[in-house]
Design an enzyme around this catalytic site. Structure first.
Site, PDB file in Angstrom:
ATOM      1  N   ILE A 438      -7.195  -1.039   2.851  1.00  0.00           N
ATOM      2  CA  ILE A 438      -6.953  -0.818   4.103  1.00  0.00           C
ATOM      3  C   ILE A 438      -7.667  -1.447   5.437  1.00  0.00           C
ATOM      4  CG2 ILE A 438      -5.756   0.739   5.779  1.00  0.00           C
ATOM      5  CD1 ILE A 438      -4.414   0.161   3.285  1.00  0.00           C
ATOM      6  N   SER A 440     -11.598  -0.197   6.235  1.00  0.00           N
ATOM      7  CA  SER A 440     -12.854   0.156   6.478  1.00  0.00           C
ATOM      8  C   SER A 440     -13.457   0.573   4.954  1.00  0.00           C
ATOM      9  CB  SER A 440     -13.077   1.532   7.448  1.00  0.00           C
ATOM     10  OG  SER A 440     -12.195   2.684   6.829  1.00  0.00           O
ATOM     11  N   ARG A 522     -12.916  19.683  14.107  1.00  0.00           N
ATOM     12  CA  ARG A 522     -13.065  18.123  14.236  1.00  0.00           C
ATOM     13  C   ARG A 522     -12.464  17.762  15.639  1.00  0.00           C
ATOM     14  NH1 ARG A 522     -12.868  12.893  12.696  1.00  0.00           N
ATOM     15  NH2 ARG A 522     -11.071  11.903  13.737  1.00  0.00           N
ATOM     16  N   HIS A 659      14.269   2.726   9.673  1.00  0.00           N
ATOM     17  CA  HIS A 659      14.892   1.406  10.305  1.00  0.00           C
ATOM     18  C   HIS A 659      14.164   0.757  11.400  1.00  0.00           C
ATOM     19  CE1 HIS A 659      18.331   1.773   7.617  1.00  0.00           C
ATOM     20  NE2 HIS A 659      18.348   2.981   7.773  1.00  0.00           N
ATOM     21  N   GLU A 672       0.257   5.297   4.064  1.00  0.00           N
ATOM     22  CA  GLU A 672      -0.438   6.631   3.431  1.00  0.00           C
ATOM     23  C   GLU A 672       0.789   7.137   2.637  1.00  0.00           C
ATOM     24  OE1 GLU A 672      -2.805  10.228   4.831  1.00  0.00           O
ATOM     25  OE2 GLU A 672      -2.192   9.028   6.326  1.00  0.00           O
ATOM     26  N   HIS A 702      -8.463  10.806   0.782  1.00  0.00           N
ATOM     27  CA  HIS A 702      -8.930  11.994   1.466  1.00  0.00           C
ATOM     28  C   HIS A 702      -9.623  12.933   0.724  1.00  0.00           C
ATOM     29  CE1 HIS A 702      -5.781  10.524   4.137  1.00  0.00           C
ATOM     30  NE2 HIS A 702      -6.696  10.719   5.128  1.00  0.00           N
TER      31      HIS A 702
END
Length: 766
Positions: A438, A440, A522, A659, A672, A702
């Protein structure tokens, strides 16, 4: 004239709570250490509001993780897998629900309405037992009272709690969550009784689901709940707080007819039509209106004169003693304190207000309404508003003209996607089921140090370029050894997918401490878009060309799309969001054209946050999707047929917007998907015709878990049951930045082996 704050950031001005939580989770500090940091933060917030003159100060808006999880703890609704045996819920059970532990996974986390905050989703069923199991709301009310501050305890309202829940595993998906109302209200009654006994005179129920599209059955639940609570609430003033959008007329009717409720809070920033509704539908006499005129979701100083006009028009309807000045929502969605921004340009700084400054604004408006206007404060505000309107750094005529010229065209590539894919295949010559990643690759401690030292001017530009070049070379070599088909350079030069571009675009500013909680500990630090956006110089071309020169395989250019940059920033509020988005799209378009001219044949434009910007009400979806998808097409409408445009999306639930995704007209889309296989594939099973390339993630990045070749091959086979062989790509579901190389190498090895295994099977089946 009274003032009120809906809620306040929890992390602290320097993210004190974040560091205390992480230290506790790592076993480096005790529960007492964590509690001390929390107690000090709460005390300073209450004192700050009291000193500012706020009358209705909230308590119980602090949380160690999330306010919905706090409510789950209050109700004792702990899923069985956490082996909780009753009693007061402590840190161990609480954090296991939030984060999982060695033996059981965490509860699901999802976005809080259309903000960038995430809450922990309650898991409920017909057998869920409820009991009063966390006395946090009462304890915090008493804690504030002991400090001499009388607060308004805040609870997530019972109906919103249920509407935001999901059926637990093993419970029918069709289970009626609202059927649990009569089971949770007894716990709410116990909490209310304790708050009354402790001396509370007001209570705030947050019922934000009232702004959603609700049916009559759902609206009836509000009437049922607050009728049932009526006797428990007698003697208390009751505020029902709503936020994030206009309140629909039917919901307004239901809300204002509740006998047990004394006051209603409305978001008058996102809810621009609510004011008209109050004027046309009337307002119940003797009730309070908490007017959310100060924006809780942005960082701009309030236009005090405009807010005062709004408040005066409401005062004529509601009455002087029944109007309360408030924030549009909790201030947890904005940065904490502007005082900590010592490096920010002084002119731009004069246009801003973080949470601490917004508290002062609310009080200044309340005093002005009461005839005690601080003329100097208002004059400074008027001057700042005027400077922002006229500042040459905000307006770029050339950008304005270019953006205006976009109207009237839909910016599609000239050739359809299947013809483009043929042209690209002739040039790229990829195998069936091509493999890629993807974007990185793992960011090592050493790599972060290099970037930090370069930013602090401790190493020269030559040293920096040399270090990054070495890292790119390593990443290219690894991918070639793994035999991946379309390569990436690994993004070692980037700290964040939005900040990296924002720092190189004009019209953006950055804070040192403008942190906002995303989930748990976070935090994110959104850039500020204050002016017209343009691209003075190429941003990624140097690194992409360097990477392409190291390999004969195709190298993807990597860009963040305009909608994602918009949705992950604090956006200027002096023009419609779509206008700002079009400006960003034009800047990215220039970068795409420069990458193509530099010999980059595959260009990925990430739109991780496209779905995040979807408005809360269905009636507004079409307009948003129209300009969001159009912005994406603007970025790449001018490239040749042989240039392959990829996009990546970071969420699983997009069946309702499939769509619009097709309408983006990308050549390849990677998604994902690994956590929600069936959800995604069901769209194609239901007959949606999709002709572009597609790469649903074959494993979950993850998790540190390394998937086996067989497991990935099985996933690919499931996909091939609903997707054509010639359009399927094989890739992880997201970037690999947060993983370690010891996890990434074996996982990618197995991914490539799985693709080769299926290629062999397909060839022999012919």
């Amino acid at each position: 004239m009274a003032s009120h704050i809906v809620g306040y950031p929890r992390m602290g001005p320097k993210r004190e709570l974040k560091f205390a939580l992480e230290s506790f989770w790592d076993g480096k500090s005790s529960a007492e250490d964590l509690e001390k940091v929390a107690t000090d933060l709460r005390a300073s917030i209450w004192k700050q509001m009291a000193d500012a003159g706020i009358k209705y100060i909230p308590s119980n808006t602090f949380s160690y993780y999330d306010q919905v999880l706090d409510t789950t703890a209050m109700l004792g609704a702990v899923p069985e897998r956490y082996s909780w045996t009753g009693g007061e819920i402590g840190f161990s059970t609480y954090f296991s629900m939030a984060r999982g532990n060695a033996t059981v996974p965490a509860m699901e986390m999802t976005k809080w309405f259309d903000t960038n905050y995430h809450f922990i989703v309650p898991e409920l069923g017909p057998n869920t037992k409820f009991s009063y199991s966390s006395h946090k709301a009462v304890n915090e009310y008493k804690e504030a009272k002991a400090l001499g501050v009388d607060t308004v305890p805040v609870l997530v309202g019972p109906v919103s709690y249920l509407l935001l829940s999901k059926p637990a595993k093993g419970v029918e998906k069709s289970f009626a969550l609202l059927s649990l109302l009569s089971s949770i209200l007894p716990v709410y009654k116990e909490v209310i009784a304790e708050l009354k006994a402790a001396g509370a005179t007001w209570i705030q129920f947050d019922e934000p689901t009232l702004v959603l599209d609700l049916d009559s059955h759902q609206l009836a639940a509000f009437s049922a709940a607050y009728t049932e609570l009526e006797s428990a609430l007698s003697g208390l003033n009751v505020l029902i707080e709503t936020y994030f959008a206009d309140i629909p007329a039917e919901s307004y009717k239901t809300l204002t007819s509740l006998n047990s409720v004394t006051a209603y809070g409305f978001d008058l920033i996102r809810g621009s039509k609510t004011l008209d509704l109050v004027k046309s539908a009337g307002f119940p006499s003797g009730k309070y209106l908490f007017a959310g005129v100060v924006d809780g979701r942005n960082i701009w100083a309030d236009d005090l004169a405009a807010s005062l006009t709004t408040l005066e028009s409401l005062e004529a309807i509601v009455g002087k003693d029944k109007l309360v000045v408030s924030t549009s929502c909790s201030l947890m969605h904005t940065a904490v304190d502007l005082v900590n921004e010592t490096k920010l340009d002084s002119e731009i700084k004069s246009w801003l207000a973080f949470a601490a400054q917004k508290v002062v604004e609310v009080n200044a408006l309340a005093k002005a309404l009461a005839g005690q206007k601080d003329e100097a404060y208002f004059a400074a505000n008027t001057a700042a508003q005027a400077s922002r309107r006229s500042s040459p750094r905000v307006t770029n005529e050339e950008v304005q003209k270019a953006a205006a010229a976009l109207r009237g065209s839909d910016h599609r590539r000239a050739t359809n996607v299947s013809a483009r894919l043929d042209a690209q295949q002739k040039k790229l010559n990829l195998p069936v089921l091509p493999t890629t990643t993807i974007g990185s690759f793992p960011q090592t401690v050493e790599l972060r140090r290099v970037r930090r030292e370069y930013k602090a001017k401790k190493i020269s530009e030559d040293e920096y370029v040399s270090a990054i070049k070495e890292e790119i070379s390593k990443v290219v070599k690894i991918q070639e050894e793994l035999d991946i088909d379309v390569l990436v350079h690994g993004e070692p030069e980037r700290n964040d997918m939005v900040e990296y571009f924002g720092e190189q675009l004009s019209g953006f500013a950055f804070t040192a401490n403008g942190w906002v909680q995303s989930y748990g500990s976070r935090c994110v630090k959104p850039p500020i878009i204050y002016g017209d956006v343009s691209r003075p110089n190429a941003m990624t071309v140097f690194w992409s060309k360097m990477a392409q020169s190291m390999t004969s395989r195709p190298m993807k250019g990597m860009l963040t799309g305009p909608v994602t940059i918009l949705n992950w920033s604090f956006v200027r509020n002096d023009q419609p969001r779509f206008e700002t988005c079009y400006q960003i799209a034009l800047a990215i378009k220039k970068e795409v054209e420069d990458l193509e001219a530099g010999g980059i044949q595959v260009i990925q434009i990430d739109e991780a946050a496209l779905r995040e910007g979807l408005p809360l009400r269905k009636a507004e979806h079409a307009f948003y999707l129209d300009w969001a998808v159009h912005s994406f097409r603007i970025t790449n409408c001018g490239v040749q047929d042989t240039t392959q445009i990829h996009t990546h999306m970071c969420y699983s639930n997009f069946n309702d917007i499939i769509h619009s995704i097709i309408n983006m007209d990308a050549d390849v889309i990677t998604i994902e998907n690994s956590r929600s296989d069936e959800k995604l594939l069901s769209v194609f099973r239901e007959g949606v015709k999709y002709g572009a390339g597609i790469g649903p993630g074959v494993y979950d990045i993850h998790s540190p878990r390394i998937p086996s070749t067989e497991e990935i091959a099985d996933r690919i086979n499931k996909m091939l049951a609903v997707l054509d062989t010639n359009i399927l790509w094989v890739n992880p579901d997201c970037g690999l930045k947060t993983r370690k190389y010891t996890e990434v190498k074996p996982a990618l090895t197995n991914m490539v082996l799985a693709a080769k295994l299926i290629r062999t099977q397909l060839a022999s089946a012919k």
